[in-house]
Scaffold this active site. Sequence first.
Site, PDB file in Angstrom:
ATOM      1  N   GLU A  99       0.823  -1.210   0.000  1.00  0.00           N
ATOM      2  CA  GLU A  99       0.000   0.000   0.000  1.00  0.00           C
ATOM      3  C   GLU A  99       0.857   1.260   0.000  1.00  0.00           C
ATOM      4  O   GLU A  99       1.778   1.404   0.804  1.00  0.00           O
ATOM      5  CB  GLU A  99      -0.922   0.056   1.223  1.00  0.00           C
ATOM      6  CG  GLU A  99      -1.723   1.354   1.271  1.00  0.00           C
ATOM      7  CD  GLU A  99      -2.558   1.530   2.520  1.00  0.00           C
ATOM      8  OE1 GLU A  99      -3.223   2.586   2.633  1.00  0.00           O
ATOM      9  OE2 GLU A  99      -2.550   0.632   3.383  1.00  0.00           O
ATOM     10  N   ASP A 156       9.076   5.675  15.308  1.00  0.00           N
ATOM     11  CA  ASP A 156       8.792   7.091  15.084  1.00  0.00           C
ATOM     12  C   ASP A 156       9.102   7.837  16.380  1.00  0.00           C
ATOM     13  O   ASP A 156       8.525   7.533  17.425  1.00  0.00           O
ATOM     14  CB  ASP A 156       7.330   7.272  14.691  1.00  0.00           C
ATOM     15  CG  ASP A 156       6.976   8.722  14.355  1.00  0.00           C
ATOM     16  OD1 ASP A 156       7.888   9.577  14.362  1.00  0.00           O
ATOM     17  OD2 ASP A 156       5.801   9.000  14.084  1.00  0.00           O
ATOM     18  N   ASP A 214       9.398  11.660  18.026  1.00  0.00           N
ATOM     19  CA  ASP A 214       8.952  13.025  17.777  1.00  0.00           C
ATOM     20  C   ASP A 214       9.462  13.944  18.877  1.00  0.00           C
ATOM     21  O   ASP A 214       9.276  13.671  20.063  1.00  0.00           O
ATOM     22  CB  ASP A 214       7.424  13.053  17.749  1.00  0.00           C
ATOM     23  CG  ASP A 214       6.881  14.303  17.087  1.00  0.00           C
ATOM     24  OD1 ASP A 214       7.516  15.368  17.211  1.00  0.00           O
ATOM     25  OD2 ASP A 214       5.819  14.214  16.449  1.00  0.00           O
ATOM     26  N   SER A 237      12.529  13.467   9.641  1.00  0.00           N
ATOM     27  CA  SER A 237      11.125  13.590   9.245  1.00  0.00           C
ATOM     28  C   SER A 237      10.832  14.848   8.437  1.00  0.00           C
ATOM     29  O   SER A 237       9.757  14.981   7.857  1.00  0.00           O
ATOM     30  CB  SER A 237      10.224  13.586  10.487  1.00  0.00           C
ATOM     31  OG  SER A 237      10.377  14.802  11.208  1.00  0.00           O
ATOM     32  N   HIS A 279      12.598   8.986  11.818  1.00  0.00           N
ATOM     33  CA  HIS A 279      11.945   7.709  11.563  1.00  0.00           C
ATOM     34  C   HIS A 279      13.011   6.641  11.361  1.00  0.00           C
ATOM     35  O   HIS A 279      14.080   6.923  10.829  1.00  0.00           O
ATOM     36  CB  HIS A 279      11.070   7.782  10.306  1.00  0.00           C
ATOM     37  CG  HIS A 279       9.976   8.778  10.378  1.00  0.00           C
ATOM     38  ND1 HIS A 279       9.415   9.358   9.265  1.00  0.00           N
ATOM     39  CD2 HIS A 279       9.328   9.316  11.439  1.00  0.00           C
ATOM     40  CE1 HIS A 279       8.462  10.203   9.620  1.00  0.00           C
ATOM     41  NE2 HIS A 279       8.397  10.202  10.949  1.00  0.00           N
ATOM     42  N   HIS A 285       0.463   0.270  10.281  1.00  0.00           N
ATOM     43  CA  HIS A 285       0.727   1.710  10.361  1.00  0.00           C
ATOM     44  C   HIS A 285       1.403   2.211   9.091  1.00  0.00           C
ATOM     45  O   HIS A 285       2.270   1.552   8.522  1.00  0.00           O
ATOM     46  CB  HIS A 285       1.615   2.025  11.567  1.00  0.00           C
ATOM     47  CG  HIS A 285       0.839   2.284  12.820  1.00  0.00           C
ATOM     48  ND1 HIS A 285       0.196   3.475  13.072  1.00  0.00           N
ATOM     49  CD2 HIS A 285       0.575   1.504  13.883  1.00  0.00           C
ATOM     50  CE1 HIS A 285      -0.413   3.422  14.242  1.00  0.00           C
ATOM     51  NE2 HIS A 285      -0.206   2.227  14.747  1.00  0.00           N
ATOM     52  N   LYS A 327       5.766   7.937   6.600  1.00  0.00           N
ATOM     53  CA  LYS A 327       6.158   8.787   5.481  1.00  0.00           C
ATOM     54  C   LYS A 327       7.411   8.270   4.785  1.00  0.00           C
ATOM     55  O   LYS A 327       8.388   7.891   5.422  1.00  0.00           O
ATOM     56  CB  LYS A 327       6.394  10.213   5.992  1.00  0.00           C
ATOM     57  CG  LYS A 327       6.768  11.207   4.905  1.00  0.00           C
ATOM     58  CD  LYS A 327       6.646  12.637   5.395  1.00  0.00           C
ATOM     59  CE  LYS A 327       7.398  12.865   6.682  1.00  0.00           C
ATOM     60  NZ  LYS A 327       7.246  14.232   7.181  1.00  0.00           N
TER      61      LYS A 327
END
Length: 453
Positions: free
Chosen positions: A75, A141, A143, A192, A198, A353, A356
């Site tokens: 996907e 991930d 952040d 990111s 990431h 999940h 990007k």
Amino acid sequence: MTRQGAYKESDDMLIDEPKLPQQGQIAALPNEFNPSYLKIYYSKLFPHADLYRWMSYGNDGKHPACDSSYLGRREFSYTLDNDIFVRYNTFNSATELENSIKDKCPLKIDIGPIYNLNPAHRNAYAGDNVLTPVERELIFDIDMSDYDDVRYCCSGADVCLNCWPLMTVAVKVIDTSLRDDFGFRHILWVYSGRRGVHCWVCDRKARRLTNEQRAAVADYFRVYKGNENNYKKVSLMGQVLHPFLARSYTEVLKEYFETKLLTSQNLLSSEERYEKILEMIPDQSIASELRGKWQESRRSSSAKEDINIVRWEQLKQLLQKHKAQGVRRCVEEIVFTYTYPRLDMEVSKHMNHLLKAPFCVHPKTGRVCVPINPNNCEEFDPTTVPTLIQLLEELNREGLRSDVEGEWNKTSLANAIKLFRSSFLQPLLKICKEEMESSYNAKLQQSKNLLSW
């Protein structure tokens, strides 16, 4: 449609096609992100072929062991202007992938799992839960906004060189453990484009982990368990630290805390800030003693010494000579609280999940999502990452031509693409081919053995 509207599933969605600026116009563009300029970026700079080769994992050749349906079950999700989601895009060739990206010019490309069936045709199958993820990179991930309670220079999506070492610590700690503790080899770290990093773990054994196994790996890294209502957010149990935690502390966390973050964040410079640390000390008499010292002397006794360093040394001296292990361990717990990686655990635990893709352009900053070399990640500077406008200006200086593609080598994106190829993609594909050949030969030998029997 808004982001809350989830997505539109039609693969033939029409969007306005941006016009290509004429020669000489790019240099005069405003220094801000403009979606229309993605047309040039995707036409001239985006490494379509590299993305296709990576996502194919060797299944793009004529070897008899190649799975021709492999990429077609992956996907890809697009985010278009106005927060329109187009999910379940699938492609059967490099040309299809490239033409689709150039046509739609997505603001963001997300990569999802490989399913048991082509997800674009999911509605053709009857029954619930027919579409099932069967393979997906192990992803992490991290952040910067999750560190807002321990950084004072920035907050939210903002980052600077004073707080970016927190991301450097995360890369060093997680990368070392993935390689040394789990034996993974093919790991891609990506900035990111705005406020975090990431991680893609691409070994075959990582891609085939179940959700339960992914959760176990993620939980291995879980140390930070607090929230805004907890004073003590890290509790290190046991007589000695786990070898992974001990290594992380001695080789990374302690150094970065004491040489960078302690002073760059001024963690002990004011009463408001040092009270947060004193609240973590289980022995109230020690906390009171330190509080008294620091309130009496607002400045270091030596003008040459930083007040944060002076107070930290005083704290360590009192805590480390205490008889109770829980009090001595408090020094380590403070360092872990302020430096240890804070993962988005849910992203790592589940195969479905989206994450990007590298080399997208972040619409908030205009910066490209470039790879980070974990071997020298301390040298990575997010403020110097090339922006879309910068790249277009560089193309313009070289002479933008409508008949030439792949002109990234003339721009500041060149080093990022070369790093992606040399340190990640080429070694990965070499192993993929070897694994494919080995598996094929093993099946041939098994067939021969059956025939001889």
